[in-house]
Design a protein around this motif. Structure first.
Motif, PDB file in Angstrom:
ATOM      1  N   ASN A 397       0.844  -1.198   0.000  1.00  0.00           N
ATOM      2  CA  ASN A 397       0.000   0.000   0.000  1.00  0.00           C
ATOM      3  C   ASN A 397       0.881   1.249   0.000  1.00  0.00           C
ATOM      4  O   ASN A 397       2.024   1.215   0.439  1.00  0.00           O
ATOM      5  N   GLY A 398       0.314   2.367  -0.486  1.00  0.00           N
ATOM      6  CA  GLY A 398       1.120   3.560  -0.674  1.00  0.00           C
ATOM      7  C   GLY A 398       0.806   4.689   0.280  1.00  0.00           C
ATOM      8  O   GLY A 398       0.955   4.565   1.494  1.00  0.00           O
ATOM      9  N   GLY A 399       0.323   5.828  -0.279  1.00  0.00           N
ATOM     10  CA  GLY A 399       0.153   7.041   0.494  1.00  0.00           C
ATOM     11  C   GLY A 399      -1.229   7.205   1.082  1.00  0.00           C
ATOM     12  O   GLY A 399      -2.119   6.363   0.906  1.00  0.00           O
ATOM     13  N   TYR A 400      -1.433   8.341   1.752  1.00  0.00           N
ATOM     14  CA  TYR A 400      -2.663   8.608   2.472  1.00  0.00           C
ATOM     15  C   TYR A 400      -3.775   9.037   1.516  1.00  0.00           C
ATOM     16  O   TYR A 400      -3.531   9.456   0.379  1.00  0.00           O
ATOM     17  N   GLY A 410      -1.700  13.114  -1.054  1.00  0.00           N
ATOM     18  CA  GLY A 410      -0.248  13.057  -1.147  1.00  0.00           C
ATOM     19  C   GLY A 410       0.200  12.851  -2.572  1.00  0.00           C
ATOM     20  O   GLY A 410      -0.601  12.722  -3.499  1.00  0.00           O
ATOM     21  N   ARG A 426       5.731  16.717   3.049  1.00  0.00           N
ATOM     22  CA  ARG A 426       5.876  15.399   3.679  1.00  0.00           C
ATOM     23  C   ARG A 426       6.841  14.507   2.894  1.00  0.00           C
ATOM     24  O   ARG A 426       7.161  14.750   1.738  1.00  0.00           O
ATOM     25  N   ALA A 560       4.072   9.945   1.247  1.00  0.00           N
ATOM     26  CA  ALA A 560       3.329   9.489   2.439  1.00  0.00           C
ATOM     27  C   ALA A 560       3.888  10.252   3.639  1.00  0.00           C
ATOM     28  O   ALA A 560       3.501  11.375   3.906  1.00  0.00           O
ATOM     29  N   LEU A 635       4.880   4.599   5.192  1.00  0.00           N
ATOM     30  CA  LEU A 635       3.719   4.639   4.314  1.00  0.00           C
ATOM     31  C   LEU A 635       2.457   4.637   5.161  1.00  0.00           C
ATOM     32  O   LEU A 635       2.513   4.528   6.391  1.00  0.00           O
ATOM     33  N   ASP A 636       1.308   4.758   4.516  1.00  0.00           N
ATOM     34  CA  ASP A 636       0.043   4.640   5.242  1.00  0.00           C
ATOM     35  C   ASP A 636       0.037   3.304   5.978  1.00  0.00           C
ATOM     36  O   ASP A 636       0.594   2.308   5.496  1.00  0.00           O
TER      37      ASP A 636
END
Length: 671
Positions: A397-400, A410, A426, A560, A635-636
């Protein structure tokens, strides 16, 4: 979602409780396998009986015309296991002579059958154990195709007495009927142990169930919580338990509440009696037979999880409930891709980490941002669904993102095109196809230039982060933009010229088309005053750069934060990246991405510490450094944390993983 080595040869394990040898088929602190049983539909065909199929499977006979044989004769992504339709990738190929070979993805073999994958340093040879009678594991040949690693199960299934037949997209597997003879429980020095005795080996699955919150009963006082609630786990075996076992583990009906007697005035002067301590919930909550399967439901204390072992002679499933359920692994899954998992000590705490180490310079291996919806930026989906859609072999999984409107929060840049801009300076990771990476805190600096040297900053690009200022929305956002706040002034720019200007009105009500050869400018707060300086017909241009400028050299970026490690030093400053105090102090499951001293990339999931919750951000930074990271990014995390490999989540149960907006996919060249 949170808000903000070289392999050793496999070694046998002697189980202390019985004769024979066993291998651990592990489930993580948050479960590793958890078959997608919630997705299956029950066939009318009874279990252990091969259904009559209308389409014959491909066969090779001596009368088969001698024409070029395709490499793959049949393939699909569904498996009928004893009459139940389950997700799982498979294919069939010609073997030696007239033989037909069957290949199952290693994820399906683990998830649906309970086969343990053992350590290996050869991606083409995968040792496995499943109720094995000796210390010598069976070795299955492995091959890669379209993001899956297929294992040749032809000899394995013949030895187990299975029947297999292909029917279009479905591979039907029927296994011999099994009987669950006994279920016993014992106390261990660490945790508890459950023995499930069988008359023969049989497929089994394990999953962690999501808690069901019942509405409060107004007539029943709510007890004060004594700690984190237990987690429910479900062990499902293809076999029928003896009726006495069902009765032994059938919960007794709840006793009726006593009626309140008339109050005695004298008793009112006495102190209230001390309430008795709550009775601990039994480990085995229930045993039942459903659709010719025995289902064992467990109530597992927070901070513990099952570690499941298979044993031969006698055939037995051993379920150890432990705070350290993770079993260390080191598997060369593909050329340039290593699957590893082990505990790391941080002071007196032990944290389980599951990670993939990727050599980005390996031939045929590349990385790309992936997202759940290619048509618009709005959308979320489980990583288990998104990764196969791209034919990614692995992903994290990646960013918010905003979980309500499912829009990004993001940076996402793909193939030198900005999908969504960064926010709040960020942390982010950037990379190219040559295996080079860059970590840092990222800002995108876009400036709108109008006649008379008017220069206005564009603060946000295709972002759900809403603040006063100018934001820009391009066709990547989707065919239309719907105002995110009230009374926005929206300018339509086409071919570098303002062609329309209007008020957006109430948030969420009016959609405005985004021109394919232009973009929209959204003016919020004090920025609405700039509308008078940008009348219809105004010619506009945009300059764009990143700070630091190094990011501009890379075509792919995922943002992220916070940034954890830079040049081997912990540089965590979550306050500077505008994360809240609660987020900073929270103990939760975490995802991370980093590079090590060899230049390899590592994507990692850190789960709950042995006997407790997950790491804080500070602990996460220290763990990434212990993992060998030179540069590392958080990351998230939380329920978003998902580490995908070849059709499976290897760090947790899919039922406990949330839908996510984007991720990072690992792609292998198709052979």
């Amino acid at each position: 979602m949170l808000k903000m080595p070289n392999c050793e040869r496999p070694k046998s394990r002697n189980h202390p409780v019985n004769q024979g040898h066993c291998r651990v088929f592990w489930t993580n602190i948050s479960p590793i396998i958890a078959t997608a049983l919630c997705l299956y539909t029950t066939s009318a065909t009874s279990a252990q009986q091969l259904p009559t199929l209308t389409i014959p499977s491909p066969t090779l006979t001596s009368q088969t015309p001698k024409v070029p044989i395709p490499k793959v004769l049949a393939s699909g992504n569904q498996i009928s296991l004893n009459g139940r339709i389950l997700p799982g990738a498979w294919l069939q190929r010609p073997g030696s002579g007239d033989r037909l070979t069957t290949h199952l993805s290693d994820g399906a073999l683990r998830q649906l059958i309970g086969v343990d994958l053992l350590n290996t340093n050869n991606p083409a040879r995968q040792p496995v154990e499943w109720f094995s009678p000796s210390t010598t594991p069976q070795v299955l040949s492995a091959s890669l195709q379209r993001g899956y690693r297929y294992l040749d199960i032809t000899n394995f299934t013949q030895a187990a007495g299975w029947q297999i037949q292909a029917n279009g997209n479905i591979l039907a597997i029927a296994t011999p009927a099994a009987i669950v003879k006994d279920i016993l429980q014992s106390q261990q020095p660490v945790g508890n142990r459950i023995f499930v005795d069988l008359d023969r080996p049989t497929p089994w699955q394990v999953s962690q169930e999501l808690p069901i919150k019942s509405p409060p009963d107004p007539d029943t006082p709510t007890p004060k919580p004594s700690g984190p609630p237990n987690r429910e786990w479900k062990i499902t075996l293809d076999g029928i338990a003896d009726p006495s076992l069902i009765q032994r583990y059938t919960p007794l009906p709840a006793a009726p509440l006593p009626t309140t007697p008339l109050l005695n005035p004298l008793k009112q002067l006495l102190p209230d009696p001390v309430s008795p301590a709550p009775t601990p919930e039994p480990l085995i909550k229930q045993v039942e037979v459903v659709n010719n399967q025995t289902v064992i439901r467990l109530s597992v204390p927070f901070g513990m999880a099952p570690r499941i072992t298979t044993l031969a002679n006698p055939n037995r499933l051993i379920i150890d409930i432990r705070p350290d359920a993770l079993v260390e692994k080191n598997i060369a899954w593909a050329k340039g891709l290593q699957w590893r998992q082990q505990f790391f000590n941080l002071g007196t705490e032990r944290f389980p980490i599951v990670w993939l180490e990727i050599n980005p310079r390996a031939f045929g291996l590349r990385l790309k941002p992936i997202r759940s919806n290619l048509d618009t930026l709005a959308g979320t989906a489980p990583l288990m669904q998104t990764a196969p859609k791209y034919s990614a072999a692995a992903a994290i999984n990646g960013g918010y993102f905003n979980r309500n409107n499912r829009l990004p929060l993001g940076a996402i840049r793909q193939d030198a095109q900005w999908v969504s801009g960064p926010i709040l300076n960020r942390g982010a990771i950037a990379w190219n196809d040559s295996g080079q990476f860059y970590f840092g805190r990222l800002t995108l600096e876009e400036t709108l230039i109008a006649p008379n040297n008017l220069r206005l900053p564009i603060l946000y690009l295709n972002s759900a982060y809403v603040q006063s200022g100018i934001a820009r929305y391009t066709p990547v956002w989707g065919p239309a933009y719907t105002p995110l706040t009230d009374n926005e002034i929206i300018l339509t720019i086409q071919k570098g010229q303002v062609i329309n200007q209007l008020t957006g009105g109430k948030a969420g009500q009016t959609s405005l088309p985004i021109p394919q050869d232009g973009y929209l400018l959204t003016l919020r707060g004090n920025a609405v005053n700039a509308a008078a300086q940008l009348p219809i017909g105004t010619a506009l241009s945009i300059t764009s750069t990143t700070a630091p400028n190094d990011f501009s050299r890379y075509p792919n970026i995922i943002g992220a934060g916070p940034l954890l490690v830079k040049n081997r030093q912990i540089v965590l400053d979550a306050k500077d990246e505008k994360f809240s105090d609660a987020f900073i102090a929270e103990k939760a499951i975490r995802s991370g991405i980093c590079t090590n001293t060899t230049g390899n990339l590592m994507i990692a999931a850190v789960h709950n510490r042995a006997g407790g919750p997950g790491p804080t951000l500070a602990e996460h930074a220290q763990l990434m450094k212990l993992l060998g990271c030179v540069d590392a990014l958080n990351l998230d995390g939380g329920s978003s944390t998902s580490l995908y490999l070849g059709g499976q989540l290897i760090d947790r149960s899919p039922s406990t993983a949330a839908r996510v907006h984007n991720g990072i996919g690992i792609f292998l060249e198709q052979k």
